[in-house]
Enzyme design. Structure first.
Site, mmCIF file in Angstrom:
data_model
loop_
_atom_site.group_PDB
_atom_site.id
_atom_site.type_symbol
_atom_site.label_atom_id
_atom_site.label_comp_id
_atom_site.label_asym_id
_atom_site.label_seq_id
_atom_site.Cartn_x
_atom_site.Cartn_y
_atom_site.Cartn_z
ATOM 1 N N VAL A 1 8.770 20.574 -6.073
ATOM 2 C CA VAL A 1 8.084 19.688 -7.017
ATOM 3 C C VAL A 1 6.565 19.817 -6.889
ATOM 4 C CG1 VAL A 1 7.772 17.307 -7.788
ATOM 5 C CG2 VAL A 1 9.995 18.029 -6.929
ATOM 6 N N GLY B 1 6.372 21.927 -2.018
ATOM 7 C CA GLY B 1 7.750 22.380 -2.175
ATOM 8 C C GLY B 1 8.036 22.602 -3.648
ATOM 9 N N GLY C 1 2.476 18.256 0.149
ATOM 10 C CA GLY C 1 3.773 18.912 0.031
ATOM 11 C C GLY C 1 3.808 19.871 -1.138
ATOM 12 N N LYS D 1 26.498 6.269 -5.718
ATOM 13 C CA LYS D 1 26.149 7.222 -4.669
ATOM 14 C C LYS D 1 27.386 7.413 -3.801
ATOM 15 C CE LYS D 1 22.260 9.260 -3.254
ATOM 16 N NZ LYS D 1 21.170 9.764 -4.090
HETATM 17 P P1 NAD Z 1 10.969 20.413 -0.858
HETATM 18 O O1 NAD Z 1 11.765 20.309 0.389
HETATM 19 O O2 NAD Z 1 11.120 21.618 -1.727
HETATM 20 O O3 NAD Z 1 9.407 20.261 -0.533
HETATM 21 C C1 NAD Z 1 8.866 19.426 0.448
HETATM 22 C C2 NAD Z 1 7.629 20.128 0.977
HETATM 23 O O4 NAD Z 1 6.923 19.256 1.840
HETATM 24 C C3 NAD Z 1 7.953 21.396 1.782
HETATM 25 O O5 NAD Z 1 7.200 22.474 1.285
HETATM 26 C C4 NAD Z 1 7.532 21.014 3.209
HETATM 27 O O6 NAD Z 1 7.063 22.135 3.946
HETATM 28 C C5 NAD Z 1 6.444 20.003 2.916
HETATM 29 N N1 NAD Z 1 6.143 19.110 4.035
HETATM 30 C C6 NAD Z 1 6.993 18.579 4.935
HETATM 31 N N2 NAD Z 1 6.323 17.812 5.818
HETATM 32 C C7 NAD Z 1 5.027 17.858 5.452
HETATM 33 C C8 NAD Z 1 3.841 17.277 5.962
HETATM 34 N N3 NAD Z 1 3.852 16.489 7.047
HETATM 35 N N4 NAD Z 1 2.672 17.513 5.326
HETATM 36 C C9 NAD Z 1 2.654 18.324 4.235
HETATM 37 N N5 NAD Z 1 3.740 18.905 3.710
HETATM 38 C C10 NAD Z 1 4.910 18.679 4.314
HETATM 39 O O7 NAD Z 1 11.290 19.084 -1.685
HETATM 40 P P2 NAD Z 1 11.060 18.820 -3.237
HETATM 41 O O8 NAD Z 1 12.312 19.111 -3.974
HETATM 42 O O9 NAD Z 1 9.778 19.421 -3.676
HETATM 43 O O10 NAD Z 1 10.919 17.227 -3.237
HETATM 44 C C11 NAD Z 1 9.767 16.597 -2.736
HETATM 45 C C12 NAD Z 1 10.023 15.093 -2.659
HETATM 46 O O11 NAD Z 1 10.352 14.604 -3.959
HETATM 47 C C13 NAD Z 1 11.194 14.700 -1.759
HETATM 48 O O12 NAD Z 1 10.895 13.447 -1.170
HETATM 49 C C14 NAD Z 1 12.332 14.534 -2.740
HETATM 50 O O13 NAD Z 1 13.311 13.637 -2.265
HETATM 51 C C15 NAD Z 1 11.614 13.962 -3.939
HETATM 52 N N6 NAD Z 1 12.299 14.220 -5.199
HETATM 53 C C16 NAD Z 1 12.563 15.487 -5.580
HETATM 54 C C17 NAD Z 1 13.198 15.710 -6.800
HETATM 55 C C18 NAD Z 1 13.484 17.103 -7.285
HETATM 56 O O14 NAD Z 1 13.829 17.266 -8.463
HETATM 57 N N7 NAD Z 1 13.358 18.111 -6.450
HETATM 58 C C19 NAD Z 1 13.581 14.629 -7.612
HETATM 59 C C20 NAD Z 1 13.289 13.331 -7.185
HETATM 60 C C21 NAD Z 1 12.644 13.139 -5.967
#
Ligand code: NAD
Length: 352
Positions: free
Chosen positions: A180, A178, A176, A79
Site C-alpha cells: 500500500v 509495502g 512503510g 471474521k
Molecule cells: P506490507 O506488509 O506489504 O507492508 C508493510 C511495510 O511496512 C513493509 O514494507 C515493512 O518492511 C514495513 N515496516 C515494518 N515495520 C516498519 C517500521 N518499523 N518502520 C517502517 N516500515 C516498517 O503491508 P501492506 O499490504 O502494504 O499493508 C500496510 C498496512 O495497511 C497494514 O497494517 C495492513 O493491515 C493495512 N491494510 C492493508 C490493506 C491492503 O489492501 N493491503 C487493506 C487494508 C489495510
C-alpha cells in the site's frame, strides 16, 4: 449463559467448527448482517487459548461491520479464525474441511485472505463453497485500490485543512513502503506532492527513490518529519503516547489497521493537539471494496471508482465531527451505526 456474556451480546452468530480427521478447529463470528452478508478474512493463528481466539474473532468481526457500513457497502461484518500454527496444521484437506464449514453457513459469511491465509488457500476453499473471495481468478491484489482510497482521503483532508484541491504544496510522510505505502507514494508524487518515506527494508526505500522523486529517512525519524500529512502504512499502534508529542503534521491519514494504540484516547489526544485524524478503517476500505466487488462480479476499474468516493465520505464525517464537537472517529462510528439502524428499521427480512 453464552447469550448474556457481554463480549457476545451484539453478535448474531458465533459458530465453532471442528474436524477430527484434519485437525480443523475454527470459530466463525458473524457480527451483523443487517446491511448484507457478512464478509471478513480467515486468519490462522496459534492462539494460546480458545478464549483468546474467541475474543479476537469477536472483536475483528465487529470491526468489519463498521468498516463495511462506513464504506456504504451492502455488506455486514464477519471474521473467522483457524486455531493452530499455520506451519504445522495447514493442508489442502484442512482448508477443504474449512470450506465445507463456510459453505454450511449458506452465504451468511463470505471468507477471504487474512493473516497466514493466502490466495492459494482461497482457491482450495473455493472447491467447497462459492462464498469465498480473494481467489486466483478474482480481482487481484487489492493494495493499489486501498492506496487509492487513502490518496482520495488525503486530498479531502488537505482540502479541509488548507482550502486547496491541489497537492503541489503538500508534504506527506509515509511510514512503510509495502504494497500500500509504495502505491500511495507513487500516486502522491504523480500529483505533485512532496513525499518523505521510510521502511525497515532499505531496498524498498531505494526502489521508491529510483521510481519517483521521494526523500527517505531512517525508520524512527519519520515521526519527527516536518510535514503536512503523516501516513502510517506499516503496522498498528504507530500513534501512541510516545509518538503523538513528536508529530509535526496537521493530518494523520494512513492505511495501517489500528493506527491508534488506544483508539478513543488517542483520537482525542490528536484532536487536542490540533491534528486531524482520518479514521483508518474508513480510509483503508479499498481492500474490502475490492473483494466485495469480486463477489458481485464487478471489475477492478469499478473498485477504483468506489475507492475514489472514500474521500468525499470522509469529508462529510469531518464536517459532522466539527458540527457535533466530537472526534472524526466518533462521527465515523455514528455514520456506520446510523446506516445499520436505518436499514434495520425499514426491513426486518434479509433481502440478500
Ligand atoms: P506490507 O506488509 O506489504 O507492508 C508493510 C511495510 O511496512 C513493509 O514494507 C515493512 O518492511 C514495513 N515496516 C515494518 N515495520 C516498519 C517500521 N518499523 N518502520 C517502517 N516500515 C516498517 O503491508 P501492506 O499490504 O502494504 O499493508 C500496510 C498496512 O495497511 C497494514 O497494517 C495492513 O493491515 C493495512 N491494510 C492493508 C490493506 C491492503 O489492501 N493491503 C487493506 C487494508 C489495510
Amino acid at each position: 449463559m453464552a447469550f448474556n456474556a457481554s463480549d457476545h451480546s451484539d453478535h448474531e452468530q458465533v459458530t465453532y467448527f471442528s474436524d477430527e480427521k484434519t485437525g480443523l478447529k475454527s470459530i466463525v463470528s458473524i457480527h451483523d448482517t443487517t446491511l448484507g452478508p457478512s464478509l471478513g478474512g480467515t486468519r490462522i493463528v496459534d492462539y494460546d487459548t480458545v478464549d483468546e481466539a474467541l475474543q479476537d474473532v469477536l472483536r475483528l468481526s465487529r470491526a468489519m461491520t463498521y468498516k463495511a457500513a462506513a464504506a456504504d457497502l451492502e455488506l455486514g461484518g464477519g471474521k473467522a479464525v483457524i486455531v493452530g500454527d499455520p506451519e504445522k496444521i495447514k493442508s489442502d484437506e484442512l482448508m477443504r474441511a474449512y470450506g465445507q464449514a463456510v459453505d454450511c453457513l449458506g452465504g451468511r459469511y463470505i471468507t477471504s485472505v487474512d493473516v497466514n491465509s493466502g490466495i492459494e488457500d482461497m482457491d482450495v476453499i473455493s472447491e467447497e463453497t462459492d462464498h469465498v473471495v480473494g481467489t486466483s481468478t478474482g480481482l487481484g491484489d487489492p493494495s493499489p485500490v486501498t492506496a487509492h482510497g487513502v490518496f482520495s482521503s488525503i486530498e479531502s483532508c488537505v482540502e479541509h485543512s488548507y482550502g486547496t484541491d491541489t497537492l503541489s504544496d503538500v508534504h506527506v510522510a509515509i511510514q512503510g513502503l509495502g504494497k500500500v505505502g509504495h502505491s500511495l507514494a507513487v500516486e502522491l508524487t504523480e500529483h505533485g506532492a512532496a513525499v518523505t518515506a521510510t521502511d525497515v527494508n532499505d531496498h524498498k526505500m531505494e526502489a521508491l527513490a529510483e521510481e519517483c522523486n521521494a526523500e527517505t529517512v531512517a525508520p524512527d525519524a519519520i515521526y519527527d518529519v516536518d510535514c503536512d500529512v503523516f501516513a502510517p502504512c506499516a503496522f498498528g499502534g504507530a500513534i501512541n503516547d510516545e509518538t503523538i508529542p513528536r508529530l509535526q503534521c496537521d493530518v494523520v491519514a494512513g492505511a495501517a489497521n489500528n493506527i491508534l494504540e488506544d483508539e478513543h484516547r488517542h483520537a482525542q489526544a490528536l484532536a487536542d493537539a490540533g491534528i486531524l485524524y482520518a479514521p483508518d478503517y474508513v480510509i483503508n476500505a479499498g481492500g474490502l471494496i475490492t473483494v466485495y466487488y469480486e463477489y458481485l462480479d464487478r471489475d477492478r476499474q469499478e473498485a477504483f471508482e468506489a475507492a475514489d468516493e472514500i474521500g468525499d465520505r470522509l469529508l462529510t464525517m469531518i464536517e459532522r465531527a466539527e458540527a457535533d464537537g466530537t472526534t472524526v472517529l466518533d462521527a465515523a462510528n455514528a455514520y456506520a451505526e446510523e446506516r445499520i439502524e436505518t436499514k434495520g428499521r425499514t426491513s426486518f427480512a434479509r433481502s440478500w
